[in-house]
Design an enzyme around this catalytic site. Structure first.
Site: not given
Length: 230
Positions: A99, A163, A192
Site C-alpha cells: 500500500d 485507495k 480500497k
C-alpha cells in the site's frame, strides 16, 4: 439497508478487510495479536508498517491471511529510490501486498510525470504478482476531477487498487469518493476504502458504493456487529 448490503455476509466482509495496525506505538506483541485476530476472524490480510513485516509473516505461516505493508507512509514524500527499496525489502521479507502513498504534492503542482514515476517504479520493482494499492489521500485533492485524474494515473502505471486515505491525513473514506473512484477505474482496478471506517453500517455503505477492499483497525468490531455479537 440496501439489497446489496444485505447480501454481504460476515464471511464475505471478513475476506474484504485488511486488518490494520499502523500506530507508531505498536509493539511486536500487538502485531502478533493482530495476526491472531486475522486468523480467528478470517480477514483477507493484515496491514502493518515495514518494521513488522517479517514478524507478521512468521505469525501467519500456514494460514491464508496475506501480509500487506505500507510504503512512503504516511506523507508520500519520500524519494523514488526510497520507495523502491522499502517496497522490495518488504516483499523479500514476505509481504504480498504493498500500500504505497502517492506523492500528492507533485500532482497538485502539475508534475504528473513525477507522480506517475513514483508509482511506476514501485510497480516494476515488486512485479505483477504482488498487489499494489496506491493511496491517493483524497482529502488533499481539491475536486472530483483531481481525484479522478489521480486514480487514472495510478491504474495506468500499474496499480491493482486505488485507495482513499492513509487515515493520518485530512479526512478519511467517504461514500462519494469511493463511488467516484469506482466509476473512474471502471473495473480496471479495485477500490480500497480506508480511513475512519469503524462500524458495520459504514463498511457496508462503502461496499455498496463500489469498494472491493476495506482498510480498518475496527474489523473485529465490524464483524461482531454483523454477527449480532456483543
Amino acid at each position: 439497508m440496501s439489497p446489496l448490503a444485505r447480501e454481504v455476509t460476515p464471511e464475505a466482509m471478513a475476506r474484504m478487510i485488511d486488518h490494520t495496525l499502523l500506530k507508531p506505538e505498536a509493539r511486536p506483541e500487538d502485531v502478533e495479536g493482530l495476526c491472531r485476530e486475522a486468523v480467528e476472524w478470517g480477514f483477507g490480510a493484515v496491514c502493518v508498517n515495514p518494521l513488522y513485516v517479517r514478524r507478521a509473516v512468521r505469525a501467519l505461516e500456514g494460514h491464508p491471511v496475506k501480509v500487506a505493508v505500507v510504503v512512503g507512509f504516511p506523507l508520500g514524500a519520500t524519494t523514488v529510490l526510497t520507495r523502491v527499496v522499502e517496497a522490495v525489502e518488504a516483499v523479500a521479507a514476505g509481504a504480498r501486498e504493498v500500500d504505497m502513498v502517492a506523492p500528492a504534492g507533485l500532482l497538485l503542482a502539475g508534475d504528473e510525470g513525477g507522480y506517475a514515476e513514483a508509482i511506476r517504479a514501485v510497480a516494476r520493482a515488486i512485479g505483477g504478482d504482488v498487489i499494489l494499492k496506491v493511496i491517493l489521500e483524497t482529502g488533499l485533492l481539491p475536486s472530483a476531477e483531481w481525484k479522478r485524474r489521480a486514480a487514472l494515473v495510478a491504474v495506468r502505471e500499474g496499480a491493482h487498487f486505488v485507495k482513499t486515505s492513509t487515515g493520518f491525513g485530512p479526512g478519511g473514506a467517504t461514500v462519494d469518493d469511493v463511488r467516484l473512484l469506482a466509476e473512474a477505474v471502471a473495473g480496471r482496478a479495485g477500490v480500497k476504502a480506508s480511513g475512519g471506517i469503524r462500524t458495520a453500517e459504514a463498511a457496508l455503505q462503502m461496499v455498496e458504493a463500489g469498494a472491493t477492499r476495506i482498510g480498518t483497525s475496527s474489523g473485529v468490531a465490524i464483524l461482531r456487529e454483523m454477527r449480532g455479537l456483543r
